[in-house]
Write an enzyme that holds these catalytic residues in place. Structure first.
Site, PDB file in Angstrom:
ATOM      1  N   ARG A 147       0.863  -1.184   0.000  1.00  0.00           N
ATOM      2  CA  ARG A 147       0.000   0.000   0.000  1.00  0.00           C
ATOM      3  C   ARG A 147       0.895   1.229   0.000  1.00  0.00           C
ATOM      4  NH1 ARG A 147      -3.705   2.503   4.884  1.00  0.00           N
ATOM      5  NH2 ARG A 147      -1.697   3.420   5.403  1.00  0.00           N
ATOM      6  N   TYR A 159      -2.517  11.758   6.709  1.00  0.00           N
ATOM      7  CA  TYR A 159      -2.780  10.361   7.085  1.00  0.00           C
ATOM      8  C   TYR A 159      -1.818   9.402   6.388  1.00  0.00           C
ATOM      9  CZ  TYR A 159      -4.545   5.692   6.856  1.00  0.00           C
ATOM     10  OH  TYR A 159      -4.607   4.322   6.913  1.00  0.00           O
ATOM     11  N   ASP A 216      -5.061   4.047  -0.089  1.00  0.00           N
ATOM     12  CA  ASP A 216      -6.179   4.294   0.829  1.00  0.00           C
ATOM     13  C   ASP A 216      -6.522   5.788   0.817  1.00  0.00           C
ATOM     14  OD1 ASP A 216      -7.965   4.382   2.933  1.00  0.00           O
ATOM     15  OD2 ASP A 216      -6.668   3.309   4.348  1.00  0.00           O
ATOM     16  N   HIS A 218      -8.983   6.977   2.627  1.00  0.00           N
ATOM     17  CA  HIS A 218      -9.434   7.229   4.005  1.00  0.00           C
ATOM     18  C   HIS A 218     -10.676   8.107   4.093  1.00  0.00           C
ATOM     19  CE1 HIS A 218      -8.287   7.006   8.375  1.00  0.00           C
ATOM     20  NE2 HIS A 218      -7.838   5.863   7.927  1.00  0.00           N
ATOM     21  N   GLU A 242      -9.003   2.216  -1.769  1.00  0.00           N
ATOM     22  CA  GLU A 242      -9.729   1.923  -0.525  1.00  0.00           C
ATOM     23  C   GLU A 242     -10.441   3.151   0.033  1.00  0.00           C
ATOM     24  OE1 GLU A 242      -7.108   0.202   2.357  1.00  0.00           O
ATOM     25  OE2 GLU A 242      -8.368   0.804   4.038  1.00  0.00           O
ATOM     26  N   GLU A 268     -13.624  -0.927   6.665  1.00  0.00           N
ATOM     27  CA  GLU A 268     -12.930  -1.101   7.947  1.00  0.00           C
ATOM     28  C   GLU A 268     -13.712  -0.491   9.115  1.00  0.00           C
ATOM     29  OE1 GLU A 268      -9.224   0.844   6.843  1.00  0.00           O
ATOM     30  OE2 GLU A 268      -9.692   2.520   8.163  1.00  0.00           O
ATOM     31  N   ARG A 289     -13.736  -5.144   3.808  1.00  0.00           N
ATOM     32  CA  ARG A 289     -12.548  -4.840   4.612  1.00  0.00           C
ATOM     33  C   ARG A 289     -12.727  -5.020   6.122  1.00  0.00           C
ATOM     34  NH1 ARG A 289      -7.964  -3.933   4.714  1.00  0.00           N
ATOM     35  NH2 ARG A 289      -7.698  -1.760   5.285  1.00  0.00           N
ATOM     36  N   GLU A 345      -4.311  -7.435   5.171  1.00  0.00           N
ATOM     37  CA  GLU A 345      -3.423  -6.343   5.577  1.00  0.00           C
ATOM     38  C   GLU A 345      -2.630  -6.801   6.797  1.00  0.00           C
ATOM     39  OE1 GLU A 345      -5.486  -2.910   7.116  1.00  0.00           O
ATOM     40  OE2 GLU A 345      -3.857  -1.552   6.585  1.00  0.00           O
ATOM     41  N   TRP A 408     -11.495  12.325   8.781  1.00  0.00           N
ATOM     42  CA  TRP A 408     -10.137  11.790   8.948  1.00  0.00           C
ATOM     43  C   TRP A 408     -10.091  10.429   8.394  1.00  0.00           C
ATOM     44  CZ3 TRP A 408      -7.740   7.677  11.646  1.00  0.00           C
ATOM     45  CH2 TRP A 408      -6.325   7.689  11.553  1.00  0.00           C
TER      46      TRP A 408
END
Ligand code: GCO
Ligand code: MG
Length: 408
Positions: A147, A159, A216, A218, A242, A268, A289, A345, A408
């Site tokens: 990643r 991030y 990602d 995020h 992602e 996630e 995820r 992951e 975030w």
């Protein structure tokens, strides 16, 4: 057989972890991970005050029944705190059942569908040269997929690049009394969207077309921005993109799908199958995820994976450092057993964490294996855990350049 004790252990061997330990009248123990990064003590209270009293005296072999009793019996369903607490019970009960059977958990889940579990690691850098070094380091460690995250020109803390987690705010001059406050990161979507294609082009030109690459976002983009990014990065052949959009809006990914074939991963922060229904039914994603730890345990995650398989969707279980080795072990057993596995992951843990949680799972040449120890294969060193008590810590907050708060 009966559960005679249920202890909630909070330890911080580098970061906070919450672990549930169940013990039966025959002395069999089971562990479950209940770590919810930045909100750990809410889950501790949920378990200690509201769940433990219900468990004492119950039959540890009735996993599905206990799960339904905790989920339906609370009346107030779903949510990360509730589902992390239920997850810890579910995994601890599976640990006990597998130990009683004298088998590693994956055998109770149908046995191994594969020989080993492919992983991806994290590469990051403040700029492109630093990122390329980081990719080289991950490849040297054996990771078969990487990643990639970088800083964005003009932004200070982004991030995935700066260690924003679990930092006492004192380091940032934000400690105004005895409180610890979140670290602040900054964000500018336009700058990010301009930068990412340049980053991916540099990585491809350095490492060639074959290395599986992930990225990602995020949860930071609008549907339109997400569609644009997914389309722009298509030539770089990502393994997945992602968390493009904030998780609440399942229909956002319709627009992305209309404009791109870049594979999409999400979930996630999801904690039940209901968070996925539109995404799965309409085939809007390619990878689910969710972590065992945040989705109510092995039992519901297995059901989600079987449901996702009907749309040819595969798995990519969340495996950051804030999933404890207990949660990681449960994930690896599941990864080995299910048919529609995609990738796991894996960020590893600090050496001290690995001593607090001694585990049977192994990481060799970029692949994980859960090991053959009965149960999930993790033992908690309670003395060492107690020597590293809870440390107040938050996840960072994200601000746009005008000071307003962004996802975030
Ligand atoms: C990932 C995640 C993590 C989360 C973290 C929050 O893809 O691994 O996005 O980095 O931010 O787990 O606690
Ligand atoms: Mg993520």
């Amino acid at each position: 057989m009966r559960i005679v004790s249920a202890d909630v252990v909070v330890t911080s061997p580098g970061r906070n972890f919450v672990t549930l330990k169940l013990t039966t009248d025959e002395g069999v123990t089971g562990l479950g991970d209940a770590t919810l990064n930045g909100r750990e003590l809410a889950v501790v209270s949920y378990l200690r005050d509201h769940v433990v009293p219900l468990l004492i005296g119950t039959d540890p072999q009735r996993i599905e029944h206990t799960w339904q009793a905790l989920y339906r019996g609370a009346y107030w369903r779903r949510g990360p705190v509730t589902m992390a607490a239920i997850a810890a019970v579910d995994v601890a009960l599976w640990d006990i059942k597998a130990k009683i059977a004298g088998l590693p958990l994956y055998q109770l889940l149908g046995g191994a569908s594969r020989d080993r579990v492919r992983t991806y690691g994290h590469a990051n850098g403040r700029d492109i040269p630093e990122l390329l070094d980081s990719v080289r380091a991950r490849l040297a460690e054996g990771y078969p997929a990487v990643r990639v995250q970088t800083g964005v020109p003009g932004l200070q803390r982004v991030y995935g690049v700066h260690d924003g987690t679990a930092i006492a705010a004192e380091a940032d001059g934000q400690r105004i009394d005895q409180r610890v406050l979140p670290v602040e990161e900054d964000w500018d979507t336009a700058g990010y969207l301009r930068h990412v294609p340049e980053v991916l082009a540099a990585v491809r030109s350095e490492f060639g077309p074959e290395l599986p690459l992930l990225h990602d976002a995020h949860h930071r983009l609008s549907p339109q921005e997400a569609a644009r990014l997914a389309r722009t990065v298509e030539p770089f052949d990502l393994f997945w993109l992602e968390d493009l959009t904030p998780a609440e809006n399942q229909t956002a990914l319709r627009l992305v799908r209309q404009h791109s074939t870049t594979p999409l991963a999400i979930g996630e922060v999801f904690n039940t199958v209901h968070d996925y229904r539109t995404l799965i039914d309409e085939g809007l994603i390619d990878y689910v995820r969710s972590a065992v730890t945040h989705f109510g345990g092995v039992s519901p995650l297995r059901k989600l994976f079987d449901y996702a398989a009907q749309q040819q969707i595969r798995t990519g279980i969340h495996g950051p450092e804030d999933i404890s080795p207990v949660g990681m072990a449960a994930a690896i057993h599941l990864d080995l057993a299910i048919h529609n596995f995609g990738i796991q992951e894996y960020s590893g843990h600090t050496p001290l964490t690995e001593r607090v949680f001694r585990h049977a799972y192994t990481f060799t040449d970029g692949y994980l294996h859960p090991g053959e120890q009965p149960g999930i294969g993790v033992e908690l060193d309670e003395e060492l855990a107690a020597a590293h008590p809870y440390v107040p810590a938050y996840l960072p907050v994200n601000r746009l350049l005008d000071g307003s708060v962004h996802d975030w």
